[in-house]
Enzyme design. Sequence first.
Site, PDB file in Angstrom:
ATOM      1  CE  LYS A   1      -4.484  -1.203   1.875  1.00  0.00           C
ATOM      2  NZ  LYS A   1      -5.532  -0.724   2.782  1.00  0.00           N
TER       3      LYS A   1
ATOM      4  CE  LYS B   1     -11.460 -10.327  -4.679  1.00  0.00           C
ATOM      5  NZ  LYS B   1     -10.983 -10.208  -3.389  1.00  0.00           N
TER       6      LYS B   1
ATOM      7  CE  LYS C   1     -14.511  -0.354  -3.338  1.00  0.00           C
ATOM      8  NZ  LYS C   1     -14.808   0.517  -2.282  1.00  0.00           N
TER       9      LYS C   1
END
Length: 340
Positions: free
Chosen positions: A120, A210, A213
């Site tokens: 991240k 999968k 969003k």
Amino acid sequence: MMTKPVILTGIRANNDLHLGNYAGAMLPMVDMAGKQAGDYQFNFFVPDLHSFTTPIDHDSLYGQTLATVRMYAAAGLPMDHGDVHVYRQSRVPAHSELTWILSCFTYFGEMSRMTQFKDKSQKTGGDNASVGLFAYPILMAADILLYGAEYVPVGDDQTQHLEFTRDIADRMNNQFGQLFTLPKPVKEQHQFFGTEQGLRIRNLIDPTRKMDKSDETGKGVIFLSDPPETARKKITGATTDSLGEIGYDYSRRPGISNLLDLLWLFGGDPEEFKGATQYGPLKQAVGEKVADFLADFQSRLEQTDDETIKNVLADSEAAADETARQRLHQVQQAVGLRDN
Ligand code: TRP
């Protein structure tokens, strides 16, 4: 008094919940709370202090937090059960205070090895990544240890953080005596919750991945806020295959298998369609079930008002505060901040 084993999980505030979240995370938790409250205590909390470890729109955070809790209410979480607590992390100050104390016993190197931080921080600007992002596993440890939680359902991206929680708890216990209950090791978490935690619904357009969003067009994702008609159209447009006979086989025909799973999830019977050669009727049946579900879900969502949600939160937050404050008090004694 016997205390019940605590099952605890953090539900990140999220405005765009979709069927993937619903099937994979919300429904298993809601089901479990419905069936097991009484034997276990459930702590569902929104880790709102975690929300700005990376930059966000602060104007919408508060509303998003409430909206997320409303979604869980609409999904059927039994929030009025005495063993089910739903609270905001930021409303229980002990989370922040314990985090500071634990920080002073956490090694810089141990945090530096957290793979989620490495990933991240690269994405959010290297050296300009926040110290909050770096230290966030310590806050997560405090979230868990304050309530003596033994069971914490964790995705693969969180296993390292759970292991750290066990490490820091053990370190503190060794130095100061039995302060904390260790959460169960990851393997036992998987045994307890089952490795298949809910269904992994796939993206409708690209069923090899999968449903999440990160779909620019939105066509492969059905959001819980989609009008039922829109959802029906998305299902009509779902990618299938040209193998003819309907059958369940994720490796060769993920599109059809995904549709069969969706049908099952929303109360249809996949057996009725297996062996059929036309895909149209299957899509239609799935479309109807999903549309019915959404209509029902959305009407329940409308019926939950913010006032009710705020009251539920206030009650849980008072209870959580009391438990957390007691644990913090013991820690403060142990580290020399209090004499009694
Ligand atoms: N870190 C978790 C996530 O990103 C959320 C979370 C915060 C959490 N505190 C927690 C999960 C404590 C379980 C227990 O999804």
